[in-house]
Every structure is written in C-alpha cells, then in structure tokens.
Design an enzyme around this catalytic site. Structure first.
Site, PDB file in Angstrom:
ATOM      1  N   THR A   1       0.821  -1.199   0.000  1.00 46.21           N
ATOM      2  CA  THR A   1       0.000   0.000   0.000  1.00 46.21           C
ATOM      3  C   THR A   1       0.864   1.263   0.000  1.00 46.21           C
ATOM      4  O   THR A   1       1.990   1.233   0.492  1.00 46.21           O
ATOM      5  CB  THR A   1      -0.869  -0.048   1.272  1.00 46.21           C
ATOM      6  OG1 THR A   1      -1.766  -1.133   1.135  1.00 46.21           O
ATOM      7  CG2 THR A   1      -1.633   1.217   1.515  1.00 46.21           C
TER       8      THR A   1
ATOM      9  N   ARG B   1     -13.157  -8.490  -1.471  1.00 43.16           N
ATOM     10  CA  ARG B   1     -12.526  -8.279  -0.166  1.00 43.16           C
ATOM     11  C   ARG B   1     -12.079  -6.820  -0.034  1.00 43.16           C
ATOM     12  O   ARG B   1     -11.515  -6.240  -0.947  1.00 43.16           O
ATOM     13  CB  ARG B   1     -11.322  -9.205  -0.033  1.00 43.16           C
ATOM     14  CG  ARG B   1     -10.500  -9.017   1.263  1.00 43.16           C
ATOM     15  CD  ARG B   1      -9.372  -8.038   1.066  1.00 43.16           C
ATOM     16  NE  ARG B   1      -8.472  -7.992   2.233  1.00 43.16           N
ATOM     17  CZ  ARG B   1      -7.499  -7.091   2.373  1.00 43.16           C
ATOM     18  NH1 ARG B   1      -7.309  -6.175   1.455  1.00 43.16           N
ATOM     19  NH2 ARG B   1      -6.719  -7.110   3.432  1.00 43.16           N
ATOM     20  N   VAL B   2     -12.365  -6.220   1.091  1.00 50.66           N
ATOM     21  CA  VAL B   2     -11.916  -4.860   1.345  1.00 50.66           C
ATOM     22  C   VAL B   2     -11.064  -4.867   2.605  1.00 50.66           C
ATOM     23  O   VAL B   2     -11.433  -5.505   3.598  1.00 50.66           O
ATOM     24  CB  VAL B   2     -13.122  -3.905   1.527  1.00 50.66           C
ATOM     25  CG1 VAL B   2     -12.643  -2.501   1.873  1.00 50.66           C
ATOM     26  CG2 VAL B   2     -13.977  -3.881   0.271  1.00 50.66           C
ATOM     27  N   GLY B   3      -9.927  -4.191   2.557  1.00 52.29           N
ATOM     28  CA  GLY B   3      -9.041  -4.136   3.714  1.00 52.29           C
ATOM     29  C   GLY B   3      -9.220  -2.856   4.510  1.00 52.29           C
ATOM     30  O   GLY B   3     -10.259  -2.197   4.444  1.00 52.29           O
ATOM     31  N   ASP B   4      -8.185  -2.503   5.225  1.00 52.56           N
ATOM     32  CA  ASP B   4      -8.245  -1.326   6.094  1.00 52.56           C
ATOM     33  C   ASP B   4      -8.129  -0.006   5.339  1.00 52.56           C
ATOM     34  O   ASP B   4      -8.630   1.029   5.791  1.00 52.56           O
ATOM     35  CB  ASP B   4      -7.117  -1.396   7.137  1.00 52.56           C
ATOM     36  CG  ASP B   4      -5.737  -1.467   6.492  1.00 52.56           C
ATOM     37  OD1 ASP B   4      -5.599  -2.123   5.428  1.00 52.56           O
ATOM     38  OD2 ASP B   4      -4.798  -0.854   7.025  1.00 52.56           O
TER      39      ASP B   4
ATOM     40  N   THR C   1      -0.081   0.655   6.604  1.00 53.05           N
ATOM     41  CA  THR C   1       0.134  -0.416   5.629  1.00 53.05           C
ATOM     42  C   THR C   1       0.391  -1.706   6.388  1.00 53.05           C
ATOM     43  O   THR C   1       1.088  -1.698   7.402  1.00 53.05           O
ATOM     44  CB  THR C   1       1.306  -0.126   4.686  1.00 53.05           C
ATOM     45  OG1 THR C   1       1.520  -1.309   3.876  1.00 53.05           O
ATOM     46  CG2 THR C   1       2.597   0.209   5.421  1.00 53.05           C
ATOM     47  N   GLY C   2      -0.174  -2.796   5.907  1.00 52.05           N
ATOM     48  CA  GLY C   2       0.054  -4.071   6.582  1.00 52.05           C
ATOM     49  C   GLY C   2      -1.114  -5.007   6.401  1.00 52.05           C
ATOM     50  O   GLY C   2      -1.925  -4.831   5.486  1.00 52.05           O
TER      51      GLY C   2
ATOM     52  N   GLY D   1      -4.347  -5.951   6.503  1.00 49.90           N
ATOM     53  CA  GLY D   1      -5.506  -5.074   6.657  1.00 49.90           C
ATOM     54  C   GLY D   1      -6.539  -5.549   7.657  1.00 49.90           C
ATOM     55  O   GLY D   1      -7.124  -4.739   8.381  1.00 49.90           O
TER      56      GLY D   1
HETATM   57  N1  ASP Z   1      -3.381  -2.855   4.200  1.00 55.97           N
HETATM   58  C1  ASP Z   1      -3.583  -3.262   2.835  1.00 55.97           C
HETATM   59  C2  ASP Z   1      -4.793  -4.132   2.735  1.00 55.97           C
HETATM   60  O1  ASP Z   1      -5.005  -4.950   3.615  1.00 55.97           O
HETATM   61  C3  ASP Z   1      -2.431  -3.985   2.269  1.00 55.97           C
HETATM   62  C4  ASP Z   1      -1.118  -3.281   2.363  1.00 55.97           C
HETATM   63  O2  ASP Z   1      -0.892  -2.465   3.241  1.00 55.97           O
HETATM   64  O3  ASP Z   1      -0.276  -3.549   1.499  1.00 55.97           O
HETATM   65  O4  ASP Z   1      -5.489  -4.065   1.746  1.00 55.97           O
END
Ligand code: ASP
Length: 334
Positions: free
Chosen positions: A201, A229-232, A252-253, A255
């Site tokens: 991200t 799918r939706v992340g953070d 970032t991480g 999610g």
């Molecule tokens: N946080 C992002 C997600 O889960 C992924 C990322 O940080 O690379 O979509």
C-alpha cells in the site's frame, strides 16, 4: 505561518529481503520515494494545503509501478485488480473513500472527489466508478494496471493457496526469487518482498504551513485476495485518519488486523485520551497492540506541531519524509 511543514510517505511494509534486493533495485526505490517527497515538498512550499500535498504524493505513488496502488496494483484471486483509497482532512474532519474500483486510474483522486463533492464518505465498486466518471476522472483499461512482477507474484500466491488448502504448510516457505527470470522489460524487474507476506500500500501524511494536517492511503490490497474483499485502506479510522487536534495517520500491513484494531484512529485516541506523544501512541499500536493479533505492518504519522513517526514491525517499510528546505530522507530497512 507554521515553519514545521513536513510530508511523510510510505510505499508499503513487509518482509523486504535485503538478500534479493539488488543495488539498482534499491536505488530505484530510493529515487522514486525521493521524487515523490520532492513533489510533496513543492506543494507545501508553494502554500498548498496538507490535503493537496498528500493527494499529489499518493497520486504519484499510484502512477509508479514499483508500488502496489494504481499502476502496479496486485492481483485478486480472479486475476483482476480491485483498488481502494481514502483521504481525510484534519482541519475539517471531512473524508472521502472508494473501494473495489477496477478502472479508475487514480483511486486517490476519486476519494478526494468524494470528500469534496459528496455528502457520503465511502463508495464501492460500480457506484464508485459511476461517481468517478460523473466527476470527469480518468479511467484506464485493466492492462494499464498490469505489471509482470505482480502477475508472477499472484501466480505464486495462488499456487501456495492451493497448497495451504491441502494443509501443506511446508510449501509456504518463501521462495522470493525463484520465479524471476529477469528476461522482460517490466518496469518492476525485481520483487524484493516475500510475496506471501507482501504489503505494498502507499500513503502520505502532511502538515502544511497553516498548521493543518491530512492523510491519504491507496492500495491494490493483498495478492490473491478474494474478489470483493476490502481491507483497512479505505476505512476511515483503520487505514487512514486525520484530526488537527491529534494526528494524521496512514497505515500499511495485514488489513484485517488493522481493521480489528481500528489502528489509525487508535493512535489519535491514545494521544487524546491517554495524553501521550505521537511517537508513543504510534509505537504502542504498531509494536504492542497489532502484534497481539498477529498484525504485521507499519504506519506513518504527523501531528500539528510537526512531529513525525514511521514505525513498523516488519523487516522493512519503504518510507521517507521531507521538511521544507531540507533534503528528503528515504529508507527501506529497519
Ligand atoms: N493494508 C492493505 C490491505 O489490507 C495492504 C497493504 O498495506 O499492502 O489491503
């Protein structure tokens, strides 16, 4: 006028393997981060708002195929791209976000339009694309987002997912460089991050000369994610948050864990309710709270006094910051 104006950016955290990172790859990442920071610095120097600076920085990171957002976004389990982005203005608490868009060239610009032109905060999928089209934003074909490196990464992740369903944990061992034959003209000719633990991200936080802060985050998500799918990233409070009274945060991480911890907002909440510094609040979230639920990654944060912090609990995080009139600082490893 605030003389502490500053911008910080990230290009994702993860198992960034020194061993598989060539000197030229490393130089490419540093150069890309440096260019984006310089652009953000210019916006701030010209009197632009923190919101303008983070929009511009994230737009440039989306256009750069080295990072997992916009061009260079990772692949879903269906071999498609679904992108998410969010932006927040700390001076007004206004926010805008979009998720699961497939064809919007710069998701962060769509999020910004949501902030400015809509009474809503978050649009998804077709509705988000319709909104972006009505705002006159640029669209791109799926091929635009494609990069060979992400495609290889997806094939590897897909195969390992099968292995995982077979409970064959051993085959999950990282083989980061095995897939790379180096024989193409792809703009991302190397993948120094273990694709199984790859987070890419992008994000930016900034403090402008009027003393306001803002945050923006954009992503292709995680490789081989389920469709829908939706992340953070597009969730205000999880992947992005800004309030002049406390701080601006972009994460970032992994999610799912950042969502469960409401990670970005937790940094602000700890400052407000526990009365701790930006650095202490961010460190607690990244080094103590997220690891308790196996949350891996990092964040960048700034407060209205110009303090910045860029903690991460992974091997590396592409990152950097630039204060007005100073040379941008970029880094990758711990
Ligand atoms: N946080 C992002 C997600 O889960 C992924 C990322 O940080 O690379 O979509």
């Amino acid at each position: 006028m605030n003389s502490n104006a500053v911008i910080a950016i990230h290009g994702g955290a993860g198992t960034i393997l020194r061993a598989s990172m060539s000197a030229s790859a490393e130089a490419d990442y540093h150069a890309a981060l440096h260019a984006v920071l310089s652009a953000g610095q210019r916006v701030l120097a010209d009197g632009g708002s923190a919101l303008d600076a983070v929009s511009e920085a994230v737009r440039l990171l989306e256009d750069c195929p080295l990072f997992n957002a916009g061009r260079g976004a990772v692949y879903t389990a269906a071999g498609t791209h679904e992108m998410d982005a969010a932006i927040m203005d700390g001076s007004t608490l206004e926010a805008g976000a979009i998720c699961c868009v497939k064809r919007v060239r710069n998701p962060i610009l769509a999020a910004r339009k949501v902030l400015e032109r809509s009474e809503h905060v978050l649009f998804t999928g077709e509705g988000a694309e319709a909104f972006a089209a009505a705002q006159g934003l640029e669209f791109a074909e799926p091929e635009y987002f494609h990069t060979e490196a992400r495609h290889r990464q997806w094939l590897l992740a897909r195969d390992q997912h099968r292995a995982m369903l077979d409970h064959d944990g051993a085959s999950l061992a990282a083989t980061p460089s095995a897939e790379h034959d180096g024989s193409n003209d792809d703009p991302t000719p190397h993948e120094p991050i273990d694709p199984n633990r790859k987070f890419g991200t992008v994000g930016a936080v900034a403090l402008d000369r009027r003393g306001h802060i803002a945050a923006a985050t954009s992503t292709g998500g995680v490789t081989n994610k389920q469709v829908g799918r939706v992340g953070d990233t597009p969730l205000i409070g999880a992947g992005c948050y800004a309030d002049d009274a406390t701080c601006a945060v972009s994460t970032t991480g992994s999610g799912e864990m950042f969502m469960r911890m409401v990670a970005a907002y937790d940094v602000a909440a700890q400052m407000a309710y526990r009365n701790v510094s930006l650095e202490e609040a961010a460190r607690d979230v990244v080094m103590n709270r997220l690891p308790k639920i196996d949350g891996r990654g990092g964040l960048i944060a700034v407060d209205a006094r110009g303090n910045i912090t860029l903690p991460f609990n992974t091997e590396g995080m592409y990152r950097g910051f630039a204060r007005l009139g100073e040379t941008p600082v970029t880094a990758i490893y711990r």
